[in-house]
Design a protein around this motif. Structure first.
Motif, PDB file in Angstrom:
ATOM      1  N   VAL A   1       0.304  -1.069  -0.116  1.00 44.97           N
ATOM      2  CA  VAL A   1      -0.738   0.143  -0.029  1.00 44.97           C
ATOM      3  C   VAL A   1       1.183   1.704   0.086  1.00 44.97           C
ATOM      4  O   VAL A   1       1.769   1.766   0.583  1.00 44.97           O
ATOM      5  CB  VAL A   1      -1.141  -0.314   1.420  1.00 44.97           C
ATOM      6  N   PRO A   2       0.923   2.268  -1.302  1.00 46.34           N
ATOM      7  CA  PRO A   2       0.144   1.938  -1.996  1.00 46.34           C
ATOM      8  C   PRO A   2       1.235   0.689  -3.175  1.00 46.34           C
ATOM      9  O   PRO A   2       2.573   0.494  -3.117  1.00 46.34           O
ATOM     10  CB  PRO A   2       0.393   3.629  -3.154  1.00 46.34           C
ATOM     11  N   ALA A   3       0.429  -0.427  -3.434  1.00 47.30           N
ATOM     12  CA  ALA A   3       0.576  -1.255  -4.772  1.00 47.30           C
ATOM     13  C   ALA A   3       2.120  -0.960  -5.219  1.00 47.30           C
ATOM     14  O   ALA A   3       1.633  -0.105  -6.303  1.00 47.30           O
ATOM     15  CB  ALA A   3       0.274  -1.908  -5.255  1.00 47.30           C
ATOM     16  N   HIS A   4       3.375  -1.161  -5.859  1.00 44.71           N
ATOM     17  CA  HIS A   4       4.519  -1.232  -6.341  1.00 44.71           C
ATOM     18  C   HIS A   4       5.819  -2.008  -6.147  1.00 44.71           C
ATOM     19  O   HIS A   4       5.932  -2.942  -4.869  1.00 44.71           O
ATOM     20  CB  HIS A   4       4.458   0.575  -6.652  1.00 44.71           C
ATOM     21  N   VAL A   5       6.745  -2.091  -6.293  1.00 38.52           N
ATOM     22  CA  VAL A   5       7.454  -2.794  -6.630  1.00 38.52           C
ATOM     23  C   VAL A   5       9.035  -1.316  -6.219  1.00 38.52           C
ATOM     24  O   VAL A   5       9.669  -1.100  -7.657  1.00 38.52           O
ATOM     25  CB  VAL A   5       7.756  -3.534  -7.271  1.00 38.52           C
ATOM     26  N   TRP A   6      10.054  -1.136  -5.222  1.00 35.23           N
ATOM     27  CA  TRP A   6      10.731   0.403  -5.242  1.00 35.23           C
ATOM     28  C   TRP A   6      12.020  -0.350  -5.715  1.00 35.23           C
ATOM     29  O   TRP A   6      12.330   0.356  -5.686  1.00 35.23           O
ATOM     30  CB  TRP A   6      10.074   1.119  -4.138  1.00 35.23           C
ATOM     31  N   PHE A   7      12.350  -1.262  -5.885  1.00 34.51           N
ATOM     32  CA  PHE A   7      13.324  -1.807  -6.311  1.00 34.51           C
ATOM     33  C   PHE A   7      13.523  -3.694  -6.863  1.00 34.51           C
ATOM     34  O   PHE A   7      12.850  -3.920  -5.926  1.00 34.51           O
ATOM     35  CB  PHE A   7      15.080  -1.551  -5.663  1.00 34.51           C
ATOM     36  N   ILE A   8      14.342  -3.823  -7.954  1.00 32.91           N
ATOM     37  CA  ILE A   8      14.232  -5.334  -8.460  1.00 32.91           C
ATOM     38  C   ILE A   8      15.705  -4.929  -9.026  1.00 32.91           C
ATOM     39  O   ILE A   8      15.822  -4.729 -10.234  1.00 32.91           O
ATOM     40  CB  ILE A   8      13.131  -6.112  -8.740  1.00 32.91           C
ATOM     41  N   ASN A   9      16.011  -5.900  -8.584  1.00 34.08           N
ATOM     42  CA  ASN A   9      17.294  -6.745  -8.722  1.00 34.08           C
ATOM     43  C   ASN A   9      17.450  -8.042  -9.424  1.00 34.08           C
ATOM     44  O   ASN A   9      17.514  -8.733  -8.202  1.00 34.08           O
ATOM     45  CB  ASN A   9      19.237  -6.313  -8.041  1.00 34.08           C
ATOM     46  N   GLY A  10      18.136  -8.386 -10.515  1.00 32.63           N
ATOM     47  CA  GLY A  10      18.378  -9.997 -10.709  1.00 32.63           C
ATOM     48  C   GLY A  10      18.914 -10.050 -11.585  1.00 32.63           C
ATOM     49  O   GLY A  10      20.103  -8.994 -12.646  1.00 32.63           O
TER      50      GLY A  10
ATOM     51  N   ASN B   1       2.086  14.221   4.549  1.00 32.62           N
ATOM     52  CA  ASN B   1       1.910  13.615   3.481  1.00 32.62           C
ATOM     53  C   ASN B   1       2.571  14.117   1.977  1.00 32.62           C
ATOM     54  O   ASN B   1       2.025  12.839   1.296  1.00 32.62           O
ATOM     55  CB  ASN B   1       0.499  14.347   3.146  1.00 32.62           C
ATOM     56  N   HIS B   2       3.329  15.146   2.219  1.00 30.06           N
ATOM     57  CA  HIS B   2       4.309  15.015   1.169  1.00 30.06           C
ATOM     58  C   HIS B   2       5.458  14.338   0.812  1.00 30.06           C
ATOM     59  O   HIS B   2       5.343  13.525   0.198  1.00 30.06           O
ATOM     60  CB  HIS B   2       5.103  16.667   1.105  1.00 30.06           C
ATOM     61  N   VAL B   3       5.470  13.713   2.203  1.00 34.65           N
ATOM     62  CA  VAL B   3       6.785  13.250   2.621  1.00 34.65           C
ATOM     63  C   VAL B   3       6.177  11.576   1.941  1.00 34.65           C
ATOM     64  O   VAL B   3       6.903  10.552   1.060  1.00 34.65           O
ATOM     65  CB  VAL B   3       7.579  12.997   4.045  1.00 34.65           C
ATOM     66  N   TYR B   4       5.701  11.272   2.658  1.00 36.66           N
ATOM     67  CA  TYR B   4       4.569   9.733   1.902  1.00 36.66           C
ATOM     68  C   TYR B   4       4.460   9.784   0.169  1.00 36.66           C
ATOM     69  O   TYR B   4       4.811   8.669  -0.618  1.00 36.66           O
ATOM     70  CB  TYR B   4       3.006   9.660   2.202  1.00 36.66           C
TER      71      TYR B   4
ATOM     72  N   ALA C   1       2.682   5.106   2.996  1.00 31.04           N
ATOM     73  CA  ALA C   1       1.387   4.856   3.107  1.00 31.04           C
ATOM     74  C   ALA C   1       0.749   5.712   4.683  1.00 31.04           C
ATOM     75  O   ALA C   1       0.262   5.064   5.304  1.00 31.04           O
ATOM     76  CB  ALA C   1       0.273   4.112   2.438  1.00 31.04           C
ATOM     77  N   SER C   2       2.450   5.439   5.484  1.00 30.28           N
ATOM     78  CA  SER C   2       2.017   5.277   6.689  1.00 30.28           C
ATOM     79  C   SER C   2       3.554   5.700   6.905  1.00 30.28           C
ATOM     80  O   SER C   2       5.008   5.798   6.492  1.00 30.28           O
ATOM     81  CB  SER C   2       2.045   4.107   7.632  1.00 30.28           C
ATOM     82  N   ARG C   3       3.540   6.172   8.724  1.00 30.75           N
ATOM     83  CA  ARG C   3       5.004   6.877   9.158  1.00 30.75           C
ATOM     84  C   ARG C   3       5.420   5.743   9.205  1.00 30.75           C
ATOM     85  O   ARG C   3       6.662   6.321   8.902  1.00 30.75           O
ATOM     86  CB  ARG C   3       3.884   7.411  10.700  1.00 30.75           C
ATOM     87  N   THR C   4       5.460   4.575  10.022  1.00 30.14           N
ATOM     88  CA  THR C   4       6.131   3.291   9.467  1.00 30.14           C
ATOM     89  C   THR C   4       7.231   3.696   8.845  1.00 30.14           C
ATOM     90  O   THR C   4       8.322   2.796   8.409  1.00 30.14           O
ATOM     91  CB  THR C   4       5.494   1.984  10.161  1.00 30.14           C
ATOM     92  N   ALA C   5       6.338   3.444   7.685  1.00 30.97           N
ATOM     93  CA  ALA C   5       6.986   3.001   6.195  1.00 30.97           C
ATOM     94  C   ALA C   5       7.810   3.757   5.669  1.00 30.97           C
ATOM     95  O   ALA C   5       8.578   3.550   5.014  1.00 30.97           O
ATOM     96  CB  ALA C   5       6.100   2.226   5.077  1.00 30.97           C
ATOM     97  N   ALA C   6       7.794   5.723   5.909  1.00 29.90           N
ATOM     98  CA  ALA C   6       8.404   6.446   5.221  1.00 29.90           C
ATOM     99  C   ALA C   6       9.816   6.799   6.126  1.00 29.90           C
ATOM    100  O   ALA C   6      10.843   6.362   5.763  1.00 29.90           O
ATOM    101  CB  ALA C   6       7.661   7.794   5.773  1.00 29.90           C
ATOM    102  N   VAL C   7       9.938   6.109   7.399  1.00 27.52           N
ATOM    103  CA  VAL C   7      11.207   5.884   8.327  1.00 27.52           C
ATOM    104  C   VAL C   7      11.836   5.051   7.736  1.00 27.52           C
ATOM    105  O   VAL C   7      13.270   4.720   7.615  1.00 27.52           O
ATOM    106  CB  VAL C   7      10.625   5.378  10.241  1.00 27.52           C
TER     107      VAL C   7
END
Length: 249
Positions: free
Chosen positions: A54-63, A225-228, A234-240
């Motif tokens: 949330v929100p759905a995405h892959v922020w990096f992928i190395n392969g 909200n701008h940081v998110y 989508a959350s404080r924990t995820a931003a940290v």
């Protein structure tokens, strides 16, 4: 899990992979580690990716794809048109999120027969591979790492392959946390946004942050909200977690 006795050659290969985690470079996982994993598991393709639900995405992928190194990223906007996410909650790859089981190393054949896998592949609902192994590593309620290996054809992955990934998973997670601390994605955040987020990391409420920075509580929420939005979370924990890499279990 069934007990295993490792041969000297297997032990040496595992030790070589673990040694590859010593140095923190520019990539979230050393290329030598991915290449070593690919050889150990006999994969055609293998990847380590960062998955946000949330929100759905892959922020990096190395392969490693057919022996070639590749890296990519995805924004939440790009994810909206990605077939992977369109079928995600109906597919076996959502098993950890649906069940809360982030400990098991799973094979796609744990859930589907080979005939079903091939039928879904032809329909574009799964990756175009016959065999898959996946090890999830939870970072926060919305963020996780995943090691995924594929074989185009041939024999399935085995309990020994699960055992390898179970042994190596703590090393992968520890290395990623060290890498995230060394490479915070803070270039796009303003000094004020970073000041707010640093206080969030220290456990302060919006009201307390406002008093410390001489801001209204509403202004603190606006900064967050701008940081998110900037980080795609989508959350404080995820931003940290995204910036400092020190949140979550």
């Amino acid at each position: 899990m069934v007990g295993f006795t490792l041969a000297e050659q297997e032990t040496a290969r595992l030790r070589e992979i673990v040694d590859g985690f010593r140095d923190v470079g520019e990539e979230p996982i050393p290329w030598s580690v991915l290449e070593g994993l690919s050889g150990l598991l006999h994969t055609d393709d293998i990847s380590l990716g960062g998955y946000c639900i949330v929100p759905a995405h892959v922020w990096f992928i190395n392969g490693i794809e057919r022996g070639e190194r590749c890296a990519d990223t995805e924004t939440p906007e790009q994810a909206l048109s990605n077939p992977f996410w369109q079928h995600y909650w109906q597919a076996t790859c959502s098993y950890p999120d649906r069940t809360g089981d982030f400990d098991s190393v799973t094979l796609e054949s744990d859930f589907l027969s080979l005939r079903e896998i091939r039928r879904l592949s032809r329909a574009g609902e799964t990756a175009p591979f016959d065999r898959e192994i996946m090890a999830p590593l939870r970072l926060s309620p919305t963020h996780q790492l995943r090691v995924v290996g594929w074989r185009t054809t041939g024999s399935d992955f085995t309990d020994r392959d699960r055992f390898y990934l179970t042994l190596l998973r703590p090393h992968i997670q520890d290395h990623y946390r060290r890498w995230a601390r060394a490479h915070p994605p803070s270039a796009g955040l303003t000094r004020r946004q970073l000041a707010v987020l640093s206080l969030v990391r220290d456990g302060f409420t919006n009201h307390q942050i406002g008093r410390r920075l001489d801001l209204s509580e509403g202004t603190v929420r606006t900064h967050l909200n701008h940081v998110y939005e900037r980080l795609g979370v989508a959350s404080r924990t995820a931003a940290v977690t995204a910036v400092y890499g020190n949140a979550g279990p």
